[in-house]
Design a protein around this motif. Structure first.
Motif, PDB file in Angstrom:
ATOM      1  N   GLY A 203      17.038  95.360  47.141  1.00  0.00           N
ATOM      2  CA  GLY A 203      16.132  95.116  48.268  1.00  0.00           C
ATOM      3  C   GLY A 203      17.007  94.558  49.374  1.00  0.00           C
TER       4      GLY A 203
ATOM      5  N   CYS B 157      20.512  90.503  52.640  1.00  0.00           N
ATOM      6  CA  CYS B 157      20.552  91.145  51.014  1.00  0.00           C
ATOM      7  C   CYS B 157      21.349  90.138  50.374  1.00  0.00           C
ATOM      8  CB  CYS B 157      21.254  92.631  51.101  1.00  0.00           C
ATOM      9  SG  CYS B 157      22.922  92.513  51.700  1.00  0.00           S
TER      10      CYS B 157
ATOM     11  N   THR C 233      22.937  98.933  47.730  1.00  0.00           N
ATOM     12  CA  THR C 233      22.362  98.136  48.983  1.00  0.00           C
ATOM     13  C   THR C 233      22.398  98.875  50.330  1.00  0.00           C
ATOM     14  OG1 THR C 233      23.697  96.720  47.510  1.00  0.00           O
ATOM     15  CG2 THR C 233      22.513  95.862  49.518  1.00  0.00           C
TER      16      THR C 233
ATOM     17  N   ALA D  65      19.044 100.504  50.411  1.00  0.00           N
ATOM     18  CA  ALA D  65      18.158  99.888  51.063  1.00  0.00           C
ATOM     19  C   ALA D  65      18.040  99.195  52.248  1.00  0.00           C
ATOM     20  CB  ALA D  65      18.258  98.317  49.927  1.00  0.00           C
TER      21      ALA D  65
ATOM     22  N   ASP E  32      17.050 102.087  54.522  1.00  0.00           N
ATOM     23  CA  ASP E  32      15.591 102.129  54.520  1.00  0.00           C
ATOM     24  C   ASP E  32      14.870 101.198  55.430  1.00  0.00           C
ATOM     25  OD1 ASP E  32      12.848 102.755  53.725  1.00  0.00           O
ATOM     26  OD2 ASP E  32      12.983 101.288  52.002  1.00  0.00           O
TER      27      ASP E  32
ATOM     28  N   LYS F 211      13.959  99.155  50.177  1.00  0.00           N
ATOM     29  CA  LYS F 211      14.229  99.124  48.865  1.00  0.00           C
ATOM     30  C   LYS F 211      14.951 100.483  48.478  1.00  0.00           C
ATOM     31  CE  LYS F 211       9.447  99.937  48.041  1.00  0.00           C
ATOM     32  NZ  LYS F 211       8.141  99.357  47.396  1.00  0.00           N
ATOM     33  N   PHE F 212      15.526 100.210  47.294  1.00  0.00           N
ATOM     34  CA  PHE F 212      16.372 101.334  46.684  1.00  0.00           C
ATOM     35  C   PHE F 212      16.227 101.055  45.096  1.00  0.00           C
ATOM     36  CE2 PHE F 212      19.909 103.414  45.004  1.00  0.00           C
ATOM     37  CZ  PHE F 212      19.804 104.999  45.303  1.00  0.00           C
TER      38      PHE F 212
END
Lengths: 765, 157
Positions: free
Chosen positions: A452, A467, A521, A524, A527, A589-590
């Motif tokens: 996240g 993060c 990361t 994420a 995103d 998120k990923f």
């Protein structure tokens, strides 16, 4: 102007070169107590008496902790067989039995000496094969009661087994032109980060706050909680600068002890390992035995392969060895077309210090074995070694041993690029005695784990990423994530900040492992940044009276495309948003998407496939000194597919560093254990590569994008170590005419092989 | 015992047992944590400081041995808020810094080399770095940095 693809300076570099960066080994808190740990001096024993009452009364002693204070069982992700302190039974030399927090080291030492411990020795088990024998003493008599994260074959001293079986192995062997069989042995290798493990803990408001230079803060949080019997949210992990990890700082090590002592003492405690503790008690790469048996056709086509991998778990599963058990079959069956295969990867308990992750994990020794074995096949068939590999290497659209289709396989291209740099025909034509050459292709995984990240636009137009990614030195946080976010939002690199990893502040992150920081990361953060971009365009559209589609983000401003001067700063956008739509921020998120594979062919597999697979070719030339047996690496070439090069200079650094560690594994490093005691307790005898041992490395970076990596990027950092021992091992065999079946390739082994060869070829009369 | 020496250009007095290693004196008593305790046995070189311009491993050096002498640590290379020294700058330009734990020692060794050598070659730089272990970089970019720094400041002081 874009920063992705440029070799921008790392954002944490200024403090590092000035010596002002605060590492885990530098961090402390007011009036922090010092810690000493009582560790077992015997490899296997039953504890009959443990009395700390005298120790507790020594002046300055603030807390003593034992197994009575740490109720939980835990383990690295898969198998929960580990306690913080030995409880009833001791299983390795160096196992913690008690820990003391005191005002001074002298007081802590006195307290350790005052702890009364009585034990009944048990028969120690050291050897992998002996440990699996029917009559071996079972190291964990309660093994059946241990909780596991997934089902897998295990029992007695077999801690875990992962298996892959596909195709008709028997039929393939029956029809083979040739069957070749080999066994290889590899040693333990220690991560040897310059910074030892360290932890500073305090107990506040009923929660544990621990500052520790860990690669994987959320894992440490979960493991501390499990071992102490509290909720994960009762533990907060904060990460200072990290002085190297390489896998050795993934797992909880000193943190649980520091936390329980801090609670009992009511004061902060600080614990820092000595180098001797580091060498003797922090889990290294596991020693292993790899047995391969291969059926081939006359033209060298691989028809089937059987492999048995025995690797040493040590006394418990606190490290990643069990979790990575299935990487052994994937490493054996991820580079070449192996239509039928039966691989069994056994992780074995012994009365030795637990093993753990080290860059490349279970892959390094499997690739060493596979490549040495292929050279054996090439010799038997009289086929050129590179040609044999070209005939068997996986092509785009073909399947790995787990049934996973590699649509983007790039191994032929990597080998072709290596040939451009160092033409095989010329190298082999120019062969001279005591010089050898080898080339090795390889496929490797990018860790698929979740992340996240949140991104917010500051009131001054800067951007902050929050993060829990840990910057272990690779530049993933110090450059990669920042570069990706900077370009998405059109801000200068310097205007992207990343908060230090803190499990209270950031969403889950799967840690700095398996080359995943920039990949996972970074995805994420991208995103989140894309959502922030939408919000910025929305607000700016109103300010500029333009449609968001007509806007661009450049140089910290939002402008109307094609209308110079018609723009507003991101600071102005942030200020406008504040009182209209509210502060601009977003959470991203990923997790790597699933890829199809044949789940039915595997059991006991925590890692089932290669996500964001990357493709490699390494080439080495070596020269042997016939008087000393010393191996010198005279030329080294790396061709590496990175998907998309976010920061070429940082990528080169990862390749050079990985190869250096691989040269150590190939030629020098061997963490010896004798009667359960780690012999190489310092860097005098544990030989690390120096500046004179590592040649300049010729590097070609290939960009073969990953559809779900950020901007096409794949993992970069881990794989460069993996084929090194293989390619050097094969080159040395080429040079001396005799393959050496175990690592490291010491001068003694090389000399013995040369002598043996000379005896063979000299007349017998 | 109490003794005095010059630290980063200024006189200091300390009162600690004479055999306390210089590294511990610097880190625990004088508040300079730049030099790192990598191994404590003189092998890794992360604790390297300059003693009268020569690189030494401060973890093995009894503090009292520096009495009356001049010690320079990584903190001396640049003013607290001033520009980086050529070596520091080159280490970042060349990408020679990863985790950075070896860098304070590397920077001091390279500073001494650059102060003393007129002709720097890749080979002489590598020779000079054998007492400094880097586990991250494979050394190439640190060597590049030294050669780069030799170019920028001439290396001919």
């Amino acid at each position: 102007m874009t920063v992705v693809g440029t070799s921008v300076r790392r954002a944490d570099g200024d403090a590092k070169v000035r010596g002002t960066a605060v590492y885990g080994m530098d961090y402390t808190e007011p009036c922090a107590l010092v810690v000493r740990v009582l560790r077992s001096s015997v490899p296997a024993a039953r504890i009959t008496r443990l009395d700390t009452s005298r120790a507790e009364k020594i002046p300055g002693v603030r807390a003593v902790a034992t197994a009575a204070d740490t109720p939980g069982l835990s383990g690295m992700l898969v198998l929960k067989d580990q306690t913080v302190f030995a409880r009833d039974e001791i299983r390795y030399v160096g196992e913690p039995i008690a820990a003391v927090a005191a005002d001074t080291i002298e007081q802590a030492d006195a307290a350790i000496a005052a702890i009364e411990l009585e034990v009944d020795p048990l028969e120690p088990v050291y050897d992998l094969e002996a440990s699996l024998a029917d009559d071996a003493r079972v190291i964990h008599p309660d093994w059946e009661s241990y909780e596991t994260f997934l089902d897998g074959p295990r029992g007695g001293n077999l801690a875990w087994e992962a298996r892959v079986e596909r195709g008709d192995v028997e039929a393939a062997f029956a029809s083979a032109h040739l069957v070749v069989e080999d066994e290889y042995r590899t040693p333990r290798q220690h991560q040897c980060s310059i910074e030892p493990h360290a932890a500073v803990a305090r107990y506040e408001q009923g929660r544990y706050i621990v500052h520790t230079p860990t690669q994987f803060p959320f894992l440490v949080r979960g493991r501390v909680a499990e071992l102490l019997g509290v909720r994960p949210s009762d533990v907060r992990v904060v990460v200072p600068a990290i002085g190297g990890g390489f896998g050795g700082k993934l797992d909880a090590m000193l943190e649980p002890m520091a936390c329980v002592l801090a609670r009992k003492a009511g004061r902060p405690v600080r614990v820092v390992n000595s180098r001797a503790e580091e060498q003797a008690t922090c889990g290294p790469r596991e020693n292993a035995i790899v047995r391969l048996r291969t059926a081939v056709a006359k033209d060298g086509t691989i028809l089937a392969q059987e492999g048995v991998i025995l690797c040493d778990n040590g006394a418990n599963s606190s490290g990643e060895t069990v979790a990575c058990a299935n990487l052994a079959p994937l490493a054996l069956g991820g580079t070449y077309r192996i239509p039928s295969a039966r691989y069994v990867s056994k992780v074995v308990y012994t009365n030795t210090v637990p093993t753990a992750a080290f860059r490349g994990v279970n892959g390094n020794y499997c690739v060493f074995a596979q490549e040495m074995h292929l050279d054996h096949i090439a010799r038997e068939l009289g086929i050129d070694r590179r040609e044999l590999r070209l005939r068997n290497v996986l092509k785009a659209g073909e399947q790995m041993v787990n049934g996973q289709q590699l649509d983007d396989a790039f191994l032929e291209q990597a080998l072709a690029k290596a040939d451009e740099i160092a033409p095989w025909e010329e190298l082999t034509a120019a062969r001279r005695p005591l010089r050898g050459v080898a080339v090795v292709p390889m496929t490797w995984i990018t860790n698929p784990g979740p992340s996240g990240a949140t991104v917010k636009l500051g009131e001054d137009g800067t951007v902050t990423v929050t993060c829990a990614a840990a910057e272990i030195g690779t530049g993933g946080v110090a450059t990669g994530i920042r570069q990706i976010v900077a370009d998405e939002l059109g801000v200068p690199f310097e205007d992207v900040l990343v908060t230090p990893a803190d499990t209270d502040a950031a969403g889950y992150d799967h840690g700095a492992q398996g080359s995943r920081t920039t990949f996972g990361t970074g995805s994420a953060a991208l995103d989140a940044a894309a959502q922030v971009r939408e919000q910025v365009l929305d607000v700016a559209g109103g300010m500029l009276e333009a449609s968001p589609e007509d806007l661009e983000l450049v140089d910290g401003h939002v402008g109307v495309v094609g209308v110079p001067g018609r723009r507003v700063s991101l600071a102005a956008v942030a200020a406008t948003a504040m009182w209209s739509s509210g502060p601009i921020s977003a959470a991203g998120k990923f997790v790597a998407p699933p890829v199809p594979f044949d789940a039915g062919c595997m059991v006991g597999a925590a890692l089932t496939h290669f996500s964001a697979a990357s493709y490699h070719a390494h080439l080495a030339e070596v020269e042997i000194d016939p008087d000393t047996g010393r191996v010198r690496v005279t030329r080294y070439v790396v061709v590496q597919d990175v998907g998309r090069a976010i920061n070429p200079q940082m990528i080169e650094g990862q390749i050079q560093g990985g190869v250096a560690q691989g040269i150590g594994y190939a030629l020098y490093e061997n963490l010896r254990i004798s009667d359960g005691v780690v012999v190489d307790s310092g860097l005098e005898t544990y030989r690390l590569p120096t500046a004179l041992d590592v040649p300049p490395i010729e590097i070609a970076i290939l960009e073969n994008p990953c559809s779900y990596g950020p901007l096409g990027a794949k993992g970069v950092a881990e794989p460069s170590i993996i084929p090194v021992a293989a390619v050097i091992g094969c080159a040395v065999a080429d040079a001396i005419g005799t393959p050496l079946q175990s690592l490291p390739l010491t001068p003694f082994d090389v000399l013995a092989a040369l002598r043996h060869r000379d005896q063979e070829i000299s007349p017998r009369d | 015992m109490s003794y005095a020496f010059t630290l980063n250009g200024r006189g200091v007095d300390v009162d600690v047992p004479g055999l306390t290693p210089l590294l511990e004196v610097l880190r625990e008593h004088l508040g300079l944590t730049g030099a790192k305790p990598g191994c404590g046995e003189g092998r890794c070189g992360a604790c390297t400081v300059l003693l009268d311009d020569q690189p030494v491993v401060s973890c093995l050096l009894p503090g009292s041995a520096v009495e009356g002498r001049s010690v320079r640590t990584v903190e001396s290379l640049a003013g607290a808020d001033g520009p980086l020294s050529p070596v520091q700058d080159a280490l970042l330009d060349a990408g020679g810094v990863q985790c950075g734990a070896c860098i304070p020692g590397m920077a001091m060794t390279l500073t001494a080399v650059l102060e003393q050598s007129r002709d720097l070659s890749e080979e002489t730089v590598r020779q000079s770095l054998t007492g400094n272990i880097c586990r991250c970089t494979g050394y190439q970019k640190i060597v590049d940095a030294a050669l780069r720094a030799a170019g920028t400041d001439g290396g001919h002081r």
